[in-house]
Scaffold this motif. Structure first.
Motif, PDB file in Angstrom:
ATOM      1  N   THR A 139       0.837  -1.189   0.000  1.00  0.00           N
ATOM      2  CA  THR A 139       0.000   0.000   0.000  1.00  0.00           C
ATOM      3  C   THR A 139       0.878   1.246   0.000  1.00  0.00           C
ATOM      4  OG1 THR A 139      -0.140  -0.019   2.415  1.00  0.00           O
ATOM      5  CG2 THR A 139      -1.926  -1.095   1.203  1.00  0.00           C
ATOM      6  N   TYR A 140       0.304   2.346  -0.443  1.00  0.00           N
ATOM      7  CA  TYR A 140       1.037   3.618  -0.521  1.00  0.00           C
ATOM      8  C   TYR A 140       0.048   4.741  -0.301  1.00  0.00           C
ATOM      9  CZ  TYR A 140       4.181   7.221  -2.246  1.00  0.00           C
ATOM     10  OH  TYR A 140       4.963   8.334  -2.350  1.00  0.00           O
ATOM     11  N   TYR A 141       0.483   5.757   0.461  1.00  0.00           N
ATOM     12  CA  TYR A 141      -0.418   6.838   0.845  1.00  0.00           C
ATOM     13  C   TYR A 141       0.186   8.204   0.570  1.00  0.00           C
ATOM     14  CZ  TYR A 141      -2.761   3.105   3.408  1.00  0.00           C
ATOM     15  OH  TYR A 141      -3.405   1.941   3.747  1.00  0.00           O
ATOM     16  N   ALA A 142      -0.676   9.156   0.269  1.00  0.00           N
ATOM     17  CA  ALA A 142      -0.261  10.541   0.245  1.00  0.00           C
ATOM     18  C   ALA A 142       0.092  10.967   1.668  1.00  0.00           C
ATOM     19  CB  ALA A 142      -1.376  11.419  -0.305  1.00  0.00           C
ATOM     20  N   ASP A 143       1.041  11.858   1.793  1.00  0.00           N
ATOM     21  CA  ASP A 143       1.468  12.304   3.123  1.00  0.00           C
ATOM     22  C   ASP A 143       0.310  12.895   3.927  1.00  0.00           C
ATOM     23  OD1 ASP A 143       4.786  13.489   2.119  1.00  0.00           O
ATOM     24  OD2 ASP A 143       4.046  11.494   2.656  1.00  0.00           O
ATOM     25  N   SER A 144      -0.622  13.526   3.237  1.00  0.00           N
ATOM     26  CA  SER A 144      -1.716  14.211   3.914  1.00  0.00           C
ATOM     27  C   SER A 144      -2.682  13.256   4.621  1.00  0.00           C
ATOM     28  CB  SER A 144      -2.493  15.075   2.919  1.00  0.00           C
ATOM     29  OG  SER A 144      -3.002  14.278   1.864  1.00  0.00           O
ATOM     30  N   VAL A 145      -2.661  11.976   4.244  1.00  0.00           N
ATOM     31  CA  VAL A 145      -3.609  11.022   4.844  1.00  0.00           C
ATOM     32  C   VAL A 145      -2.898   9.894   5.584  1.00  0.00           C
ATOM     33  CG1 VAL A 145      -5.265  11.551   3.015  1.00  0.00           C
ATOM     34  CG2 VAL A 145      -3.842   9.487   2.840  1.00  0.00           C
ATOM     35  N   LYS A 146      -1.583   9.849   5.497  1.00  0.00           N
ATOM     36  CA  LYS A 146      -0.826   8.757   6.113  1.00  0.00           C
ATOM     37  C   LYS A 146      -1.103   8.707   7.602  1.00  0.00           C
ATOM     38  CE  LYS A 146       2.972   8.328   3.976  1.00  0.00           C
ATOM     39  NZ  LYS A 146       4.359   8.557   3.492  1.00  0.00           N
ATOM     40  N   GLY A 147      -1.392   7.510   8.118  1.00  0.00           N
ATOM     41  CA  GLY A 147      -1.686   7.328   9.529  1.00  0.00           C
ATOM     42  C   GLY A 147      -3.153   7.511   9.883  1.00  0.00           C
ATOM     43  N   ARG A 148      -3.931   8.050   8.945  1.00  0.00           N
ATOM     44  CA  ARG A 148      -5.371   8.263   9.206  1.00  0.00           C
ATOM     45  C   ARG A 148      -6.255   7.403   8.304  1.00  0.00           C
ATOM     46  NH1 ARG A 148      -7.635  13.043   8.100  1.00  0.00           N
ATOM     47  NH2 ARG A 148      -6.143  13.575   6.433  1.00  0.00           N
ATOM     48  N   PHE A 149      -5.810   7.174   7.076  1.00  0.00           N
ATOM     49  CA  PHE A 149      -6.583   6.415   6.096  1.00  0.00           C
ATOM     50  C   PHE A 149      -5.929   5.051   5.877  1.00  0.00           C
ATOM     51  CE2 PHE A 149      -8.493  10.175   3.458  1.00  0.00           C
ATOM     52  CZ  PHE A 149      -8.965  10.751   4.623  1.00  0.00           C
ATOM     53  N   THR A 150      -6.766   4.048   5.592  1.00  0.00           N
ATOM     54  CA  THR A 150      -6.275   2.717   5.273  1.00  0.00           C
ATOM     55  C   THR A 150      -6.994   2.186   4.047  1.00  0.00           C
ATOM     56  OG1 THR A 150      -5.838   2.258   7.620  1.00  0.00           O
ATOM     57  CG2 THR A 150      -5.927   0.374   6.122  1.00  0.00           C
ATOM     58  N   ILE A 151      -6.224   1.787   3.041  1.00  0.00           N
ATOM     59  CA  ILE A 151      -6.791   1.188   1.836  1.00  0.00           C
ATOM     60  C   ILE A 151      -6.692  -0.326   1.960  1.00  0.00           C
ATOM     61  CG2 ILE A 151      -4.599   1.321   0.564  1.00  0.00           C
ATOM     62  CD1 ILE A 151      -6.275   1.871  -1.985  1.00  0.00           C
ATOM     63  N   SER A 152      -7.731  -1.007   1.495  1.00  0.00           N
ATOM     64  CA  SER A 152      -7.738  -2.472   1.510  1.00  0.00           C
ATOM     65  C   SER A 152      -8.572  -2.961   0.336  1.00  0.00           C
ATOM     66  CB  SER A 152      -8.281  -3.010   2.837  1.00  0.00           C
ATOM     67  OG  SER A 152      -9.628  -2.595   3.039  1.00  0.00           O
ATOM     68  N   ARG A 153      -8.532  -4.260   0.090  1.00  0.00           N
ATOM     69  CA  ARG A 153      -9.311  -4.808  -1.011  1.00  0.00           C
ATOM     70  C   ARG A 153      -9.753  -6.231  -0.685  1.00  0.00           C
ATOM     71  NH1 ARG A 153      -5.805  -4.348  -6.141  1.00  0.00           N
ATOM     72  NH2 ARG A 153      -7.564  -5.464  -7.114  1.00  0.00           N
ATOM     73  N   ASP A 154     -10.843  -6.621  -1.319  1.00  0.00           N
ATOM     74  CA  ASP A 154     -11.347  -7.994  -1.230  1.00  0.00           C
ATOM     75  C   ASP A 154     -11.564  -8.458  -2.667  1.00  0.00           C
ATOM     76  OD1 ASP A 154     -12.798 -10.335  -0.970  1.00  0.00           O
ATOM     77  OD2 ASP A 154     -13.944  -9.623   0.727  1.00  0.00           O
ATOM     78  N   ASN A 155     -10.626  -9.193  -3.194  1.00  0.00           N
ATOM     79  CA  ASN A 155     -10.708  -9.604  -4.592  1.00  0.00           C
ATOM     80  C   ASN A 155     -11.866 -10.561  -4.848  1.00  0.00           C
ATOM     81  OD1 ASN A 155      -8.603  -7.977  -5.364  1.00  0.00           O
ATOM     82  ND2 ASN A 155      -7.059  -9.595  -5.274  1.00  0.00           N
ATOM     83  N   ALA A 156     -12.287 -11.300  -3.839  1.00  0.00           N
ATOM     84  CA  ALA A 156     -13.429 -12.196  -4.006  1.00  0.00           C
ATOM     85  C   ALA A 156     -14.717 -11.402  -4.223  1.00  0.00           C
ATOM     86  CB  ALA A 156     -13.573 -13.097  -2.797  1.00  0.00           C
TER      87      ALA A 156
END
Length: 118
Positions: free
Chosen positions: A58-75
Motif C-alpha cells: 500500500t502507498y499513501y499521500a502524506d496528507s492522509v498517512k496514519g489516518r486512512f487505510t486502503i484495503s481490497r477484497d478480490n473475491a
C-alpha cells in the motif's frame, strides 16, 4: 475494461470516520492495482492511496498517512478506504481507479461526496 462504482460518502464531523467502497465489474479486477483519488472544489484531482493487486503493498499521500487505510477484497471485486480522524480539508469527491504506481489508468466513476464539518 473495469467499471467502478463508489459509495459510502456522507457528512461527518471533524474527528469522525467513514468507510468508502468501490465496487468493480470485470474479470480483471483482481489483477490490477487500485487507487483512491479526491477532488475538492476548485482544486485538481489528487492521489490519496493505492494498493497492489494482491493487497500486499500500500502507498499513501502524506496528507492522509496514519489516518486512512486502503484495503481490497478480490473475491468481492471491491476496494475500500477506511478514513479516520477526518479533517475539514478532507472534504472532496472521492474516486477510485485502476492505477500504475500513483497514476490513474482507467475510466472514472461518479465518485462519492465526503463532507467534513468543523
Amino acid at each position: 475494461q473495469v467499471q467502478l462504482v463508489e459509495s459510502g460518502g456522507g457528512l461527518v464531523q471533524a474527528g469522525g470516520s467513514l468507510r468508502l467502497s468501490c465496487a468493480a465489474s470485470g474479470r480483471t479486477f483482481s489483477s490490477k492495482a487500485m487507487g483512491w483519488f479526491r477532488q475538492a472544489p476548485g482544486k485538481e484531482r489528487e492521489f490519496v492511496a493505492a494498493i497492489s493487486w494482491s493487497g500486499d503493498s500500500t502507498y499513501y499521500a502524506d496528507s492522509v498517512k496514519g489516518r486512512f487505510t486502503i484495503s481490497r477484497d478480490n473475491a468481492k471485486n471491491t476496494v475500500y478506504l477506511q478514513m479516520n480522524s477526518l479533517k475539514p480539508e478532507d472534504t472532496a469527491v472521492y474516486y477510485c481507479n485502476t492505477v500504475v504506481a500513483t497514476i490513474p489508468f482507467g475510466s472514472w466513476g461518479q465518485g462519492t461526496q465526503v463532507t467534513v464539518s468543523s
